[in-house]
Design a protein around this motif. Sequence first.
Motif, PDB file in Angstrom:
ATOM      1  N   LYS A 107      54.433  24.216  27.697  1.00  0.00           N
ATOM      2  CA  LYS A 107      53.130  24.872  27.540  1.00  0.00           C
ATOM      3  C   LYS A 107      52.019  23.852  27.728  1.00  0.00           C
ATOM      4  O   LYS A 107      52.059  22.756  27.172  1.00  0.00           O
ATOM      5  CB  LYS A 107      53.024  25.516  26.160  1.00  0.00           C
ATOM      6  N   LEU A 109      48.609  22.246  27.055  1.00  0.00           N
ATOM      7  CA  LEU A 109      47.652  22.142  25.966  1.00  0.00           C
ATOM      8  C   LEU A 109      46.251  21.945  26.513  1.00  0.00           C
ATOM      9  O   LEU A 109      46.065  21.552  27.667  1.00  0.00           O
ATOM     10  CB  LEU A 109      48.017  20.973  25.050  1.00  0.00           C
ATOM     11  N   TYR A 142      46.841  24.723  21.696  1.00  0.00           N
ATOM     12  CA  TYR A 142      47.470  25.593  22.683  1.00  0.00           C
ATOM     13  C   TYR A 142      46.752  26.931  22.655  1.00  0.00           C
ATOM     14  O   TYR A 142      46.671  27.583  21.617  1.00  0.00           O
ATOM     15  CB  TYR A 142      48.959  25.782  22.386  1.00  0.00           C
ATOM     16  N   THR A 151      48.111  21.932  16.905  1.00  0.00           N
ATOM     17  CA  THR A 151      49.283  21.100  17.155  1.00  0.00           C
ATOM     18  C   THR A 151      49.392  20.108  15.997  1.00  0.00           C
ATOM     19  O   THR A 151      48.506  20.031  15.146  1.00  0.00           O
ATOM     20  CB  THR A 151      49.174  20.334  18.489  1.00  0.00           C
ATOM     21  N   ILE A 169      53.778  22.563  18.544  1.00  0.00           N
ATOM     22  CA  ILE A 169      52.704  23.540  18.357  1.00  0.00           C
ATOM     23  C   ILE A 169      52.954  24.213  17.008  1.00  0.00           C
ATOM     24  O   ILE A 169      54.075  24.618  16.710  1.00  0.00           O
ATOM     25  CB  ILE A 169      52.700  24.566  19.503  1.00  0.00           C
TER      26      ILE A 169
END
Length: 178
Positions: A107, A109, A142, A151, A169
């Motif tokens: 993912k 950020l 995120y 995070t 996360i």
Amino acid sequence: MKNKKISALVMGVVGTFIGISGCASSGGGESTASGETTILEGTWVSNCQSEFLGVAYSITTLKYTGNSTSLEAKTYSDDKCTQTSSGFDFRSDGTFTVEDGDILDGKKLTKITQTFTVKYSEDLPAIFYPIGSTHTETHQVYLDGKKMFETDDSLDASNNMEYIPPTKIEDNEYSVKQ
């Protein structure tokens, strides 16, 4: 607070109740420093979050307009955030930039760098962020639609407040865009 580290939430909710000092490694991308609209534009309100080892709880409201930001964190005595209390309230105003952050668990950020002036600070936050002081901090989040997840990035208090990049996360620590 964990292992001599000041958690990003404590410092983030003390910059986002407070952000993070230092410089996170960047995944590249464009930085936004003008008054133009960013992906953060609007008001974000956190869920009720445990602070300071469960001694208190907080809800943080972040407002982003152009490159200006304001933050207000309110303290509660219960885990549903229905009973207001004092002790860790915090307010700040400032400016920010947004750029691509790290990739974590596949993912992407978002890295937020804020320069803010403390308008109000109580108790433990006031030790690190006295009223009238100005700070520049970086924090990675995120973004998933209208949710902004924290995070676990942090500052290492035992090592000259060195920035420690995130390793996960925080699924239960988030803000919702209003």
